[in-house]
Motif scaffolding. Structure first.
Motif, mmCIF file in Angstrom:
data_model
loop_
_atom_site.group_PDB
_atom_site.id
_atom_site.type_symbol
_atom_site.label_atom_id
_atom_site.label_comp_id
_atom_site.label_asym_id
_atom_site.label_seq_id
_atom_site.Cartn_x
_atom_site.Cartn_y
_atom_site.Cartn_z
ATOM 1 N N GLN A 9 -38.090 95.347 67.933
ATOM 2 C CA GLN A 9 -37.659 94.731 69.183
ATOM 3 C C GLN A 9 -38.261 93.341 69.424
ATOM 4 O O GLN A 9 -37.540 92.434 69.868
ATOM 5 C CB GLN A 9 -37.948 95.659 70.375
ATOM 6 C CG GLN A 9 -37.010 96.852 70.424
ATOM 7 C CD GLN A 9 -37.219 97.723 71.649
ATOM 8 O OE1 GLN A 9 -36.338 97.904 72.478
ATOM 9 N NE2 GLN A 9 -38.416 98.272 71.766
ATOM 10 N N PRO A 10 -39.542 93.104 69.153
ATOM 11 C CA PRO A 10 -40.055 91.741 69.355
ATOM 12 C C PRO A 10 -39.310 90.699 68.523
ATOM 13 O O PRO A 10 -39.054 89.581 69.002
ATOM 14 C CB PRO A 10 -41.527 91.859 68.929
ATOM 15 C CG PRO A 10 -41.874 93.292 69.251
ATOM 16 C CD PRO A 10 -40.644 94.062 68.873
ATOM 17 N N PHE B 145 -33.012 91.437 78.803
ATOM 18 C CA PHE B 145 -33.112 92.504 77.803
ATOM 19 C C PHE B 145 -33.281 93.871 78.463
ATOM 20 O O PHE B 145 -34.003 94.007 79.453
ATOM 21 C CB PHE B 145 -34.307 92.255 76.877
ATOM 22 C CG PHE B 145 -34.181 91.007 76.053
ATOM 23 C CD1 PHE B 145 -33.588 91.043 74.811
ATOM 24 C CD2 PHE B 145 -34.642 89.792 76.545
ATOM 25 C CE1 PHE B 145 -33.451 89.885 74.060
ATOM 26 C CE2 PHE B 145 -34.521 88.628 75.805
ATOM 27 C CZ PHE B 145 -33.922 88.667 74.551
ATOM 28 N N TYR B 146 -32.596 94.844 77.896
ATOM 29 C CA TYR B 146 -32.853 96.251 78.188
ATOM 30 C C TYR B 146 -33.544 96.807 76.949
ATOM 31 O O TYR B 146 -32.920 96.974 75.907
ATOM 32 C CB TYR B 146 -31.549 97.015 78.423
ATOM 33 C CG TYR B 146 -30.923 96.838 79.788
ATOM 34 C CD1 TYR B 146 -30.679 97.948 80.605
ATOM 35 C CD2 TYR B 146 -30.545 95.579 80.256
ATOM 36 C CE1 TYR B 146 -30.080 97.795 81.855
ATOM 37 C CE2 TYR B 146 -29.957 95.412 81.493
ATOM 38 C CZ TYR B 146 -29.722 96.526 82.294
ATOM 39 O OH TYR B 146 -29.126 96.372 83.523
ATOM 40 N N THR B 147 -34.839 97.043 77.052
ATOM 41 C CA THR B 147 -35.570 97.538 75.893
ATOM 42 C C THR B 147 -35.343 99.040 75.731
ATOM 43 O O THR B 147 -34.772 99.707 76.582
ATOM 44 C CB THR B 147 -37.072 97.250 76.032
ATOM 45 O OG1 THR B 147 -37.588 97.961 77.162
ATOM 46 C CG2 THR B 147 -37.326 95.767 76.209
ATOM 47 N N SER B 148 -35.804 99.569 74.613
ATOM 48 C CA SER B 148 -35.571 100.982 74.304
ATOM 49 C C SER B 148 -36.468 101.866 75.157
ATOM 50 O O SER B 148 -37.495 102.376 74.700
ATOM 51 C CB SER B 148 -35.839 101.252 72.815
ATOM 52 O OG SER B 148 -35.514 102.587 72.497
ATOM 53 N N ASP C 297 -44.818 101.479 70.085
ATOM 54 C CA ASP C 297 -43.938 100.327 69.871
ATOM 55 C C ASP C 297 -43.227 99.898 71.152
ATOM 56 O O ASP C 297 -42.849 98.730 71.299
ATOM 57 C CB ASP C 297 -42.929 100.637 68.774
ATOM 58 C CG ASP C 297 -43.602 100.782 67.413
ATOM 59 O OD1 ASP C 297 -44.473 99.954 67.106
ATOM 60 O OD2 ASP C 297 -43.277 101.729 66.672
ATOM 61 N N LYS C 298 -43.049 100.820 72.094
ATOM 62 C CA LYS C 298 -42.490 100.454 73.395
ATOM 63 C C LYS C 298 -43.488 99.597 74.169
ATOM 64 O O LYS C 298 -43.107 98.627 74.839
ATOM 65 C CB LYS C 298 -42.132 101.709 74.199
ATOM 66 C CG LYS C 298 -41.006 102.549 73.594
ATOM 67 C CD LYS C 298 -40.783 103.810 74.411
ATOM 68 C CE LYS C 298 -39.789 104.749 73.749
ATOM 69 N NZ LYS C 298 -38.418 104.535 74.184
ATOM 70 N N VAL C 299 -44.758 99.959 74.089
ATOM 71 C CA VAL C 299 -45.804 99.190 74.763
ATOM 72 C C VAL C 299 -45.899 97.784 74.153
ATOM 73 O O VAL C 299 -45.984 96.779 74.882
ATOM 74 C CB VAL C 299 -47.162 99.917 74.663
ATOM 75 C CG1 VAL C 299 -48.310 98.999 75.090
ATOM 76 C CG2 VAL C 299 -47.151 101.180 75.513
ATOM 77 N N ILE C 300 -45.877 97.705 72.824
ATOM 78 C CA ILE C 300 -45.933 96.410 72.149
ATOM 79 C C ILE C 300 -44.759 95.529 72.598
ATOM 80 O O ILE C 300 -44.915 94.322 72.838
ATOM 81 C CB ILE C 300 -45.919 96.599 70.617
ATOM 82 C CG1 ILE C 300 -47.255 97.198 70.159
ATOM 83 C CG2 ILE C 300 -45.655 95.276 69.903
ATOM 84 C CD1 ILE C 300 -47.276 97.615 68.696
ATOM 85 N N THR C 301 -43.590 96.149 72.738
ATOM 86 C CA THR C 301 -42.402 95.410 73.174
ATOM 87 C C THR C 301 -42.573 94.882 74.589
ATOM 88 O O THR C 301 -42.267 93.718 74.877
ATOM 89 C CB THR C 301 -41.152 96.304 73.095
ATOM 90 O OG1 THR C 301 -40.952 96.709 71.737
ATOM 91 C CG2 THR C 301 -39.920 95.568 73.604
ATOM 92 N N ARG C 302 -43.059 95.746 75.490
ATOM 93 C CA ARG C 302 -43.280 95.298 76.876
ATOM 94 C C ARG C 302 -44.263 94.132 76.908
ATOM 95 O O ARG C 302 -44.050 93.146 77.631
ATOM 96 C CB ARG C 302 -43.809 96.444 77.724
ATOM 97 C CG ARG C 302 -42.753 97.445 78.163
ATOM 98 C CD ARG C 302 -43.300 98.250 79.309
ATOM 99 N NE ARG C 302 -42.375 99.248 79.815
ATOM 100 C CZ ARG C 302 -42.516 99.851 80.980
ATOM 101 N NH1 ARG C 302 -43.551 99.548 81.755
ATOM 102 N NH2 ARG C 302 -41.647 100.759 81.387
#
Length: 322
Positions: free
Chosen positions: A93-94, A108-111, A130-135
């Motif tokens: 995602q990044p 963006f709508y992230t996962s 990986d969700k935290v890294i994306t946020r």
């Protein structure tokens, strides 16, 4: 400052359960959008099943955008990217965000489409890494002087109802056996896929502005929060079979996760982490809920979803039922 809506939509990750449902919903409402498209990741194999699905999307009026996640030109002309990616693709995602920002995308709508990452110990759990890294990446880019208008939307619902009774969470629907980390009174918030998608489409058309961070949104949509007792009562009523259920001390999932990590078994590691989250109440969605923003959507009950699953050959296969 004038209000905005999102009109040119690209779905990255269109082949999963949520991605497919999002594409189908966009097609059904294509007249309300300026541009709708799905992303074909050319680094992945082009299977017959995938091509048939893509044909269906194109025939429905979606545009196909082909490329790889670092191809800036693939994201040009869109104002919003939806990323309903699976567990093993979330880490990209990044890269997607950076490529899309360069192309001019600003929302963006992230996962997410799941639990609140700020609840309990969720933020530090392996399953959400990986969700935290994306946020964190989004927030960092949102502080850059040239992207202060960068926005995002998090859709939080607890857990998808259809996924609550799969093997991943310890339920064997073939032999009617269950191993649950937690207690019979443990609750989880559930919302069906079709309702999660219906709410998501509504948010695309929900006006916002960049004033007071109005372009950085979190929506909490609640269906119901049944206990395991209630879930298994429903399953037994619908299937006519008694489930042999064993409840395990939730903290023993920590040991399972550590063992999986030593074995380098990522899927098992994610499963153990998710069971730990579940047993600690991490999938219980905190209030306030915002269902009232879209009162024409009436979430389907857990019992009704389970009935539908056991009548649908494809869904039965998904939950491992004979």
């Amino acid at each position: 400052m004038a209000s905005q809506t999102l009109n040119a939509i690209l779905v990255v990750g269109p082949t999963g359960a949520i991605g497919k449902a999002l594409c189908e919903a966009l097609i059904s409402q294509k007249a309300e959008f300026k541009r709708i498209a799905f992303f074909n990741d050319t680094s992945r194999p082009a299977t017959e099943e995938k091509q048939a699905l893509f044909d269906e999307f194109r025939n429905g009026g979606m545009e196909q955008v082909s490329g790889q996640y670092n191809d800036t030109t693939s994201f040009a002309g869109f104002d919003c990217v939806l990323m309903p990616l699976g567990n093993h693709a979330i880490k990209y995602q990044p890269t997607i965000i950076d490529s899309a920002i360069t192309a001019g995308v600003r929302h963006f709508y992230t996962s997410e489409w799941g639990a609140d990452l700020s609840v309990g110990s969720n933020w530090t759990q392996r399953y959400y890494q990986d969700k935290v890294i994306t946020r964190e990446h989004l927030e960092k880019r949102g502080r850059d002087a040239d992207t202060l208008d960068l926005g995002w939307t998090y859709i939080q619902l607890g857990r998808l109802t259809e996924w609550s009774i799969i093997k991943h969470f310890g339920i064997d629907n073939t032999n009617h056996v269950a191993n649950i980390y937690g207690t019979p009174e443990g609750r989880q918030s559930l919302l069906p896929i079709k309702d999660a998608v219906a709410y998501t489409i509504k948010t695309l058309k929900h006006p916002f502005s960049t004033a007071n961070n109005g372009h950085r949104r979190t929506y909490r949509f609640h269906g119901s929060s049944p206990t395991w007792n209630e879930i298994f009562n429903d399953l037994e009523t619908i299937t006519g079979h008694k489930y042999a259920i064993t409840y395990h001390d939730v903290e023993t999932a920590v040991e399972r996760e550590a063992r999986a990590k030593r074995l380098n078994d990522v899927d098992l590691e994610l499963e153990a982490s998710h069971q730990l989250i579940q047993g600690r109440g991490g999938t219980l969605l905190p209030e306030p809920y915002v269902n009232g923003l879209f009162p024409d959507i009436h979430p389907e009950s857990v019992h009704s979803v389970f009935e539908r699953i056991f009548q649908d050959p494809e869904l039965k296969k998904f939950i491992g039922a004979p």
